[in-house]
Design an enzyme around this catalytic site. Sequence first.
Site, PDB file in Angstrom:
ATOM      1  N   HIS A 139       9.447   2.572   6.386  1.00 24.17           N
ATOM      2  CA  HIS A 139       8.878   1.300   5.929  1.00 24.17           C
ATOM      3  C   HIS A 139      10.007   0.317   5.640  1.00 24.17           C
ATOM      4  CE1 HIS A 139       5.205  -0.608   3.807  1.00 24.17           C
ATOM      5  NE2 HIS A 139       6.078  -1.553   4.097  1.00 24.17           N
ATOM      6  N   HIS A 141      11.570  -3.384   6.146  1.00 22.76           N
ATOM      7  CA  HIS A 141      11.526  -4.794   6.525  1.00 22.76           C
ATOM      8  C   HIS A 141      12.958  -5.168   6.915  1.00 22.76           C
ATOM      9  CE1 HIS A 141       7.517  -5.973   4.697  1.00 22.76           C
ATOM     10  NE2 HIS A 141       7.708  -4.763   4.192  1.00 22.76           N
ATOM     11  N   LYS A 222       2.163  -2.032  13.744  1.00 25.66           N
ATOM     12  CA  LYS A 222       1.865  -2.163  12.314  1.00 25.66           C
ATOM     13  C   LYS A 222       0.739  -3.176  12.106  1.00 25.66           C
ATOM     14  CE  LYS A 222       2.052  -2.355   7.834  1.00 25.66           C
ATOM     15  NZ  LYS A 222       3.177  -2.962   7.119  1.00 25.66           N
ATOM     16  N   HIS A 251      -1.405  -1.460   6.559  1.00 24.56           N
ATOM     17  CA  HIS A 251      -1.513  -2.052   5.219  1.00 24.56           C
ATOM     18  C   HIS A 251      -2.864  -2.735   5.223  1.00 24.56           C
ATOM     19  CE1 HIS A 251       0.299  -5.096   2.099  1.00 24.56           C
ATOM     20  NE2 HIS A 251      -1.006  -5.258   2.164  1.00 24.56           N
ATOM     21  N   HIS A 277       1.939   2.732   1.549  1.00 25.87           N
ATOM     22  CA  HIS A 277       1.673   2.580   0.101  1.00 25.87           C
ATOM     23  C   HIS A 277       0.204   2.852  -0.209  1.00 25.87           C
ATOM     24  CE1 HIS A 277       0.889  -1.372   1.787  1.00 25.87           C
ATOM     25  NE2 HIS A 277       2.176  -1.656   1.854  1.00 25.87           N
ATOM     26  N   HIS A 325       4.442 -11.882  -0.945  1.00 23.05           N
ATOM     27  CA  HIS A 325       3.312 -12.319  -0.114  1.00 23.05           C
ATOM     28  C   HIS A 325       3.061 -13.819  -0.185  1.00 23.05           C
ATOM     29  CE1 HIS A 325       2.372  -8.330   1.231  1.00 23.05           C
ATOM     30  NE2 HIS A 325       2.559  -7.908  -0.003  1.00 23.05           N
ATOM     31  N   ASP A 365       9.969   0.248   1.699  1.00 24.12           N
ATOM     32  CA  ASP A 365       9.435  -1.123   1.696  1.00 24.12           C
ATOM     33  C   ASP A 365      10.557  -2.108   1.349  1.00 24.12           C
ATOM     34  OD1 ASP A 365       7.591  -3.122   2.028  1.00 24.12           O
ATOM     35  OD2 ASP A 365       6.189  -2.396   0.526  1.00 24.12           O
TER      36      ASP A 365
END
Length: 571
Positions: A139, A141, A222, A251, A277, A325, A365
């Site tokens: 995971h 980024h 994803k 997700h 998650h 987000h 993450d």
Amino acid sequence: MTRISRSAYAEIYGPTVVGGVGDRVRLADTLLLAEVEKDHTIFGEEVKFGGGKVIRDGMGQSQRLATDCVDTVITNALIIDAVTGIVKADIGIKDGLISGIGKAGNPDTQPGVTIIIGASTEVVAGEGLIVTAGAIDTHIHFICPQQIEEALATGTTTMIGGGTGPATGSLATTSTSGPWHMAAMLQALDAFPVNVGLFGKGSSSSHGALLEQVRAGAMGLKIHEDWASTPASIDTCLNVAEETDIQVAIHSDTLNESGFVEDTFAAFKGRTIHSFHTEGAGGGHAPDIIRAAGMPNVLPASTNPTMPFTRNTIDEHLDMVMVCHHLDPSIAEDLAFAESRIRRETIAAEDILHDLGAFSIMSSDSQAMGRVGEIVLRTWQTAHKMKLQRGPLQGDSERSDNERIKRYIAKYTINPAVAHGIAHLVGSVEVGKLADLVLWKPAFFGVKVNMVLKSGMAVSASIGDMGASISTPQPVQIRPMWGSHGKALRTSVAFVSQVSLSNPAVSELGLNKRLEAVRGCRGVTKHDMVRNNWLPAISVDPQTYQVYADGQLLRCEALAELPMAQRYFLF
């Protein structure tokens, strides 16, 4: 016969087994004790390098040619591995692969030799050190390249995820969108000594838009709610995955806009999917996405900010959600969205579900509600917390914690490898796999590496002042090694889809990294998750958020103090 005390032997050659009783090693400053299950070396025939030691010509070193000898041997190491177990052995490395786990030496002068040392053999002293497989973080980024140095310094050798840098989409979602970005990121990642794999954007109900990303080199797709995690996009994405034998990560829809958790499960249609998650603070149907951990076709993972549950966990998460987000705290709906994801009850249950083997994978993450350098550390902090609060697991005792240790190390080694179709090359300390190995001093286990090998070549290590007369004077820091430079980067692999290998555009990228196709992704189920395949019936009370597994309430307290924390990071 000359005799040596057990303590003196351990000081010289590392822990062993005598009379069926293994020596024990504490992992960092946790409560976890690893007991040696087997010693492949032979008393009196151990090999060790140095002045006056055994590995010399005509003694422990043979006169055989390179074809018969290993390129590198790690002597007298304590292996901790979910598959191989907790064993003492010499480890042979040949042509970048683990070629032997057993007894090293000179077969012309010593009995029981399975790993031949010659003039062409380099030696890494493993006495008193722990060897593990490199961590696999599924995971990532890919926001900034400096993440990779941080990851290597904590034992991660394979990084799987998506992104294009600090673009707004990449700050929130782990996908590398489209063929152009896929090519550019594969070329950029070619400069770093880690295995890599990229997710394409799976949030589309267009079959062609997904397939072109897989053909461009995506190893998986994803699905993310910020791009849309609708039943239509889930179904289409899984259709493409079934055609091309890749994994899908998800997700899901926190706001339950396009359906509830039951609708998402129905869209799976029993097909394999990797749930990110799965507790939900990182995103997913509120409040009950955690139910996915009880499904046979779901491979459930955690990201590390919620692991383990501490007194600070709840407080830090609200700001993380808002920033990650792209939410505005002045907008009531945005604030409600963030608050809906953070539930004390499900976060507490997550620890217990990991301890019982219902959650199978740990990931980071990175920089998007997770810390790239803490996947290993937080796994062992969780194991410590669970021993403290729940006592020994079945098969363990007050003497040792081998079953718990093997369960937890599987979460960031073999299980993510199995989930993403790369276990034929990485994920465990087994003969035939890449020699992606991490050496640890027990006192620093899981915190700061001693050395990281990629395909048997050092890429990162704790080294002292480079201007000093020897390698140990302060400041000792984890620094890049020769394997991080030049064409030695070919010791790493870029994982791609099988269909992309026949795409001329991919072969024309001119990568140093070897391209390897993922395989067997679609046949994987929860039953294939090593030591982490429990399938309880999980339910969540919609009013109190209390979590039940097979009817039992899952509850634990937040810890105020953890091991592997401040005392290791004062300098």
